[in-house]
Write an enzyme that holds these catalytic residues in place. Structure first.
Site, mmCIF file in Angstrom:
data_model
loop_
_atom_site.group_PDB
_atom_site.id
_atom_site.type_symbol
_atom_site.label_atom_id
_atom_site.label_comp_id
_atom_site.label_asym_id
_atom_site.label_seq_id
_atom_site.Cartn_x
_atom_site.Cartn_y
_atom_site.Cartn_z
ATOM 1 N N ALA A 44 -25.784 -15.902 1.309
ATOM 2 C CA ALA A 44 -26.234 -15.476 2.631
ATOM 3 C C ALA A 44 -27.372 -16.357 3.127
ATOM 4 O O ALA A 44 -27.368 -16.805 4.284
ATOM 5 C CB ALA A 44 -26.665 -14.007 2.593
ATOM 6 N N GLY A 45 -28.351 -16.622 2.276
ATOM 7 C CA GLY A 45 -29.505 -17.401 2.691
ATOM 8 C C GLY A 45 -29.189 -18.862 2.946
ATOM 9 O O GLY A 45 -29.626 -19.431 3.958
ATOM 10 N N ARG A 82 -13.731 0.273 -8.089
ATOM 11 C CA ARG A 82 -14.613 0.184 -9.249
ATOM 12 C C ARG A 82 -15.222 1.519 -9.659
ATOM 13 O O ARG A 82 -15.337 1.813 -10.846
ATOM 14 C CB ARG A 82 -15.721 -0.840 -8.954
ATOM 15 N N HIS A 114 -23.848 -3.332 -11.606
ATOM 16 C CA HIS A 114 -23.414 -4.639 -11.117
ATOM 17 C C HIS A 114 -23.951 -4.985 -9.734
ATOM 18 O O HIS A 114 -24.378 -6.097 -9.490
ATOM 19 C CB HIS A 114 -21.882 -4.674 -11.095
ATOM 20 N N ARG A 128 -18.732 -0.606 -3.035
ATOM 21 C CA ARG A 128 -18.206 -1.890 -2.567
ATOM 22 C C ARG A 128 -16.871 -2.187 -3.224
ATOM 23 O O ARG A 128 -16.754 -2.146 -4.448
ATOM 24 C CB ARG A 128 -19.185 -3.022 -2.870
ATOM 25 N N LEU A 162 -18.998 -11.615 -1.578
ATOM 26 C CA LEU A 162 -18.993 -12.978 -1.056
ATOM 27 C C LEU A 162 -18.649 -12.971 0.426
ATOM 28 O O LEU A 162 -19.212 -13.722 1.221
ATOM 29 C CB LEU A 162 -17.980 -13.833 -1.825
#
Length: 644
Positions: free
Chosen positions: A44-45, A337, A408, A442, A448
């Site tokens: 992201a950065g 998950r 995670h 998520r 990503l």
């Protein structure tokens, strides 16, 4: 106080496009007069810094690593989602949007999630243009594989190195802008405070990790892209340096912290092997495409495996319980998950675990190797298999992997509106550092996607709307706000160094991690959360009075770095427990044992808890104040999540 997310009006399909067309713009000549600080250079950065540098802004990028290539983004192994529908199996932007909202247990904003799904197709084109070596089919088309929570193949991948390859693409774009002079890179600098002037974020205070120098930096806007806070549990799949300090210091300056209790437990990790461990190793979720999860049907057989009397290969097919396939026939091994993690925990708690501690299940590739050949499996997962063998000493081509859930990813983070601006004007937050688009859970291969969507496409578009109104005077580091922030950093540093107690930072961090895992981990109860709050407060007191930080602040001192980060983790841990205690429901990664269906699934309470919980810092000795952002669902109607 009800928070305004500033979601634009209009149909989902045109919301982002129409909104962009109405944003204020900064003309190219004026962009050269504006400074933007970007803290963190992971996906992201790096993407945000490179993109804003390309637009013409003066970007100052900060990383506590020796190179942006060290960012934890490299550890995202399995792939990145995008609604390209290359397999012609029914995928679409809407289906990716729907799967993400459902996977997050209906605790995410529709507007944000649809934008994320919409931008996913652009990310792949961007990465391919940068030369990211995605896997390809025989005819040359980009290949896809499946991930949990979806019934289509939409995950693009580069073996088991997808995060690393995508970061190299963003890193190359960043390096180009460094060469062009639009980005100035500050390696080995850790942000320790945000400077707020007249209510707006106007700079940061950093510590040079090599020299110890405390330094001020000013800008017209600040972007935080500093990752998640999974290391609050001490043992996690996060890199050991991953921390919450930048976000937490911003929180203490006025940025609300949203949904801190939403923690993702990944089902496919190498089990712990002893107290000496400092981190856990992730085996990518992509392995569940070709691996089958099972335990022995008979408890006595499981006990023989635990004692080392027999191995997995000694157990006949008829005596194996493929419990994910049994419980969730529609999705099988590719359930999300949180669902897979709870199912594995349930089997191990019932006595069917398959290692010496009884805390692991098998992930078996024999059927896929027999069907496809070892060569094909090696092409797909070779580096992951090598990593597993080096750590465990067992060959996964010949013997099933042993896996168990571990911390995670964190869905919580600093609250942001549709523009990705926090409650501090001028302070933007991207990637895992914001409370994200994932709700309470998520889906795999979406981290990503979110990081790059935020960095390449959202932040460069929305930050101009703010910068168009700030004026073009060169920002200054002179002023009482910078003085106060610098003094605050120096006081904290000197206080930790002066305590000279008997407890090491690692000792206190391990204590905190044990409390968090036991009471704020995979399963939570009212009694356990209350106990956790009391015990965390004791750890906080022990840190204050009895921590031992050797060395000085005038040079390289990793103990000092670690101490500041652990101090922030302790304070965050208490807020996580309070947030979990407040949310009297189960949803996604937040599982309260008092709130579950008859067959052990998460039971939401949409009437009372369909909101984002955003906490406002009120002082070190004052309880945080809860603010609510009500969630509205106009397109997807919340229902009991089912993968059966």
């Amino acid at each position: 106080m009800k928070l305004d997310a500033k979601i634009p009006q209009g149909p989902l399909e045109t919301k982002w496009r129409d909104y962009k067309s109405k944003l204020k713009l900064v003309n190219p000549a004026n962009k050269r007069k504006l400074d933007v600080i970007v803290v963190g250079t992971g996906l992201a950065g790096a993407a945000a810094a490179a993109s804003m540098g390309e637009l013409g802004y003066n970007v100052h990028a900060f990383s506590f690593h020796d190179s942006p290539r060290r960012a934890h983004s490299i550890a995202a192994q399995g792939g990145i989602n995008a609604a390209k529908n290359y397999h012609n199996d029914g995928d679409s932007v809407y289906r990716l949007f729907y799967d993400t909202v459902k996977g997050g247990d209906y605790r995410a904003r529709e507007g944000n999630v649809y934008r994320l799904a919409e931008l996913s197709v652009n990310i792949i084109d961007q990465a391919v243009a940068q030369g990211v070596p995605f896997a390809r089919e025989y005819g040359g088309m980009l290949d896809n594989r499946s991930f949990g929570g979806a019934q289509v193949s939409r995950t693009f991948y580069a073996k088991g190195q997808t995060g690393q390859q995508l970061l190299l693409g963003a890193y190359s774009a960043l390096n180009r802008q460094i060469h062009e002079g639009t980005v100035k890179m500050y390696n080995r600098h850790e942000m320790l405070d945000v400077v707020v002037v007249n209510g707006h974020a106007k700079g940061i205070i950093t510590r040079n990790l090599l020299t110890g120098e405390i330094k001020r930096f000013a800008a017209h806007a600040v972007v935080l892209a500093t990752g998640g806070y999974g290391n609050v549990y001490f043992l996690s799949t996060n890199a050991m340096l991953s921390n919450v300090t930048a976000s937490w210091r911003a929180h203490k300056r006025g940025a609300f912290f949203a949904n801190p209790c939403y923690t993702q437990i990944h089902p496919t990790c190498i089990p712990t092997s002893g107290d000496y461990q400092s981190k856990l190793t992730l085996m990518s979720e992509s392995l569940r495409n070709d691996g089958r999860v099972w335990v022995p049907k008979d408890k006595a057989t499981a006990e023989r495996v635990q004692r080392g009397e027999i191995t997995a290969n000694d157990i006949a097919e008829a005596d194996r319980d493929y419990f994910l396939e049994r419980r969730y026939p529609a999705f099988g091994n590719l359930v999300p998950r949180d669902v897979a993690s709870r199912a594995a925990k349930e089997r191990c708690d019932a006595g069917f675990g398959v290692n010496a501690t009884g805390l692991s299940v098998f992930l078996d590739f024999k059927a896929s190797i027999d069907r496809l050949g070892e060569h094909t499996i090696a092409e797909r997962y070779g580096n992951l298999f090598e990593m597993y063998e080096k750590i465990s000493g067992e060959n996964p081509y010949k013997m099933p992997m042993k896996i168990y859930p571990a911390v995670h990813y964190t869905m919580g983070g600093l609250w942001v509106d549709y523009n990705l601006m926090s409650t501090i004007p001028g302070l933007y937050v991207g990637g895992e550092a914001n409370f994200s688009d994932h709700g309470a859970n998520r889906l795999g291969a979406s981290a990503l996607m979110q990081g790059l969507a935020d960095g390449y496409f959202v932040l460069p578009a929305t930050i101009g709307d703010y910068l168009a109104g700030v004026g073009f005077d060169r920002p200054s580091t002179v002023g009482k706000e910078f003085d106060e922030a610098e003094d605050n950093v120096k006081t904290q540093t000197s206080s930790m160094l002066a305590t000279k107690g008997k407890k090491t930072v690692d000792e206190l961090h391990k204590r905190l991690g044990h409390i968090m895992w036991e009471y704020v981990g995979m399963a939570r109860t009212e009694a356990g959360l209350k106990k956790a709050i009391g015990e965390i407060q004791q750890v906080k007191e022990d840190f204050k009075k009895d921590v031992n930080v050797p060395g000085s602040g005038d040079s390289l001192n990793d103990s000092l770095e670690k101490a500041g980060r652990v101090k922030d983790f302790i304070e965050l841990g208490e807020l996580m427990a309070r947030d979990a205690l407040n949310r009297n429901e189960s949803c996604g990664g937040h599982f309260r044992e008092e709130y579950q269906t008859e067959d052990g699934e998460a039971k939401r309470d949409d009437t009372n808890y369909s909101y984002v919980a955003a906490w406002e810092y009120k002082g070190d000795n004052t309880p945080q104040e809860l603010h609510k952002e009500e969630l509205k669902f106009d397109v997807v109607h919340p229902s009991q999540r089912s993968y059966k």
